[in-house]
Motif scaffolding. Structure first.
Motif, mmCIF file in Angstrom:
data_model
loop_
_atom_site.group_PDB
_atom_site.id
_atom_site.type_symbol
_atom_site.label_atom_id
_atom_site.label_comp_id
_atom_site.label_asym_id
_atom_site.label_seq_id
_atom_site.Cartn_x
_atom_site.Cartn_y
_atom_site.Cartn_z
ATOM 1 N N ARG A 18 0.800 -1.205 0.115
ATOM 2 C CA ARG A 18 0.063 0.031 0.212
ATOM 3 C C ARG A 18 0.935 1.460 -0.012
ATOM 4 O O ARG A 18 0.820 2.266 -0.626
ATOM 5 C CB ARG A 18 -1.133 -0.144 1.255
ATOM 6 C CG ARG A 18 -1.594 1.230 1.342
ATOM 7 C CD ARG A 18 -1.237 2.028 2.461
ATOM 8 N NE ARG A 18 -1.997 3.308 2.595
ATOM 9 C CZ ARG A 18 -1.552 4.516 2.862
ATOM 10 N NH1 ARG A 18 -0.385 4.695 3.004
ATOM 11 N NH2 ARG A 18 -2.291 5.405 3.119
ATOM 12 N N ASN A 19 1.848 1.387 0.917
ATOM 13 C CA ASN A 19 2.841 2.473 0.869
ATOM 14 C C ASN A 19 3.457 2.759 -0.312
ATOM 15 O O ASN A 19 3.670 3.886 -0.538
ATOM 16 C CB ASN A 19 3.770 2.310 2.216
ATOM 17 C CG ASN A 19 2.911 2.273 3.401
ATOM 18 O OD1 ASN A 19 1.554 2.616 3.575
ATOM 19 N ND2 ASN A 19 3.708 1.993 4.773
ATOM 20 N N VAL A 22 1.053 4.084 -2.963
ATOM 21 C CA VAL A 22 0.744 5.482 -2.636
ATOM 22 C C VAL A 22 1.970 6.351 -2.968
ATOM 23 O O VAL A 22 1.624 7.498 -3.380
ATOM 24 C CB VAL A 22 0.025 5.757 -1.131
ATOM 25 C CG1 VAL A 22 0.271 7.095 -0.829
ATOM 26 C CG2 VAL A 22 -1.065 5.019 -0.963
ATOM 27 N N LEU A 59 -7.797 -1.867 0.621
ATOM 28 C CA LEU A 59 -7.424 -0.539 1.486
ATOM 29 C C LEU A 59 -7.216 0.662 0.568
ATOM 30 O O LEU A 59 -7.861 1.648 0.869
ATOM 31 C CB LEU A 59 -6.227 -1.175 2.324
ATOM 32 C CG LEU A 59 -5.501 0.024 3.131
ATOM 33 C CD1 LEU A 59 -6.575 0.583 4.210
ATOM 34 C CD2 LEU A 59 -4.188 -0.424 3.591
ATOM 35 N N LEU A 60 -6.398 0.356 -0.413
ATOM 36 C CA LEU A 60 -6.317 1.626 -1.263
ATOM 37 C C LEU A 60 -7.683 1.995 -2.239
ATOM 38 O O LEU A 60 -7.889 3.583 -2.048
ATOM 39 C CB LEU A 60 -5.466 1.136 -2.422
ATOM 40 C CG LEU A 60 -3.880 1.073 -2.269
ATOM 41 C CD1 LEU A 60 -3.077 0.068 -3.369
ATOM 42 C CD2 LEU A 60 -3.396 2.376 -1.860
ATOM 43 N N GLU A 63 -9.497 4.286 0.952
ATOM 44 C CA GLU A 63 -8.902 5.454 1.102
ATOM 45 C C GLU A 63 -8.688 6.290 -0.064
ATOM 46 O O GLU A 63 -8.516 7.245 0.027
ATOM 47 C CB GLU A 63 -7.280 5.208 1.479
ATOM 48 C CG GLU A 63 -7.079 4.451 2.748
ATOM 49 C CD GLU A 63 -5.668 4.038 3.081
ATOM 50 O OE1 GLU A 63 -5.164 4.041 4.042
ATOM 51 O OE2 GLU A 63 -5.074 3.809 2.008
ATOM 52 N N ASP A 85 -11.227 14.279 7.945
ATOM 53 C CA ASP A 85 -10.696 12.869 8.491
ATOM 54 C C ASP A 85 -9.223 12.592 8.193
ATOM 55 O O ASP A 85 -8.482 12.170 8.858
ATOM 56 C CB ASP A 85 -11.550 11.979 8.070
ATOM 57 C CG ASP A 85 -12.992 11.852 8.507
ATOM 58 O OD1 ASP A 85 -13.059 12.134 9.597
ATOM 59 O OD2 ASP A 85 -13.964 11.133 8.083
ATOM 60 N N TYR A 86 -8.778 12.786 6.798
ATOM 61 C CA TYR A 86 -7.576 12.807 6.402
ATOM 62 C C TYR A 86 -6.770 13.771 7.230
ATOM 63 O O TYR A 86 -5.508 13.347 7.681
ATOM 64 C CB TYR A 86 -7.237 12.859 4.937
ATOM 65 C CG TYR A 86 -5.742 12.793 4.592
ATOM 66 C CD1 TYR A 86 -5.339 11.743 4.531
ATOM 67 C CD2 TYR A 86 -5.175 14.002 4.346
ATOM 68 C CE1 TYR A 86 -3.877 11.553 4.233
ATOM 69 C CE2 TYR A 86 -3.864 14.051 4.074
ATOM 70 C CZ TYR A 86 -3.130 12.662 4.113
ATOM 71 O OH TYR A 86 -1.946 12.900 3.814
ATOM 72 N N LYS A 89 -5.926 12.446 10.689
ATOM 73 C CA LYS A 89 -5.042 11.256 10.498
ATOM 74 C C LYS A 89 -3.665 11.756 10.259
ATOM 75 O O LYS A 89 -2.614 11.322 10.800
ATOM 76 C CB LYS A 89 -5.361 10.408 9.386
ATOM 77 C CG LYS A 89 -4.395 9.229 9.170
ATOM 78 C CD LYS A 89 -4.850 8.544 8.008
ATOM 79 C CE LYS A 89 -3.767 7.439 7.547
ATOM 80 N NZ LYS A 89 -3.349 7.196 6.199
#
Length: 133
Positions: A18-19, A22, A59-60, A63, A85-86, A89
């Motif tokens: 995921r990281n 992104v 997950l991606l 998000e 929300d972002y 976070k």
């Protein structure tokens, strides 16, 4: 985009995937509308289970980084705007990183310069702002 995984890391493989995806989007290596590999293809390329890649893609999607269509597969979403929300976070993550940097003896200016350097490495369209060089 080259995916490299650290199987000895405490960070789960799906999070590492995921990281990296992104980061690839942020750097402009993956463009809006571009197709990602199929779950099976990415699993084979990365040497992981298809369920791991599926978890990453879900997950991606949650998000807002990718869209999943049964016919087209997974594609990169256009750049969006940061919602409340972002921002919350991000603030929590920056608070932790700032605390760790401070506890390790890093000065504020050094931390800000590092943030600026990394932010500049992302997609040039997103790299505006003040320079700390």
């Amino acid at each position: 985009m080259l995916i490299t995984l650290d199987t000895k890391s405490s960070i789960p493989i799906y999070v590492q995937l995921r990281n990296q995806i992104v980061t690839g989007i942020g750097r402009g290596e993956l463009k809006a509308g571009e197709s990602l590999p199929t779950v099976r293809q990415l699993a084979a390329d990365a040497g992981v289970n298809t369920m791991t890649v599926n978890k990453t893609y879900q997950l991606l999607k949650a998000e807002g980084f990718i869209e999943i269509d049964r016919r087209k597969g997974a594609t990169v979403c256009p750049v969006g705007t940061a919602d409340a929300d972002y921002r919350e976070k991000l603030e929590k993550e920056l608070e932790l990183l700032s605390a760790e940097a401070s506890l390790k003896g890093m000065e504020k200016q050094e931390f800000l310069q590092l943030c600026e350097k990394i932010f500049r490495q992302m997609n040039p369209e997103n790299a505006g702002g003040v320079s700390y060089d």
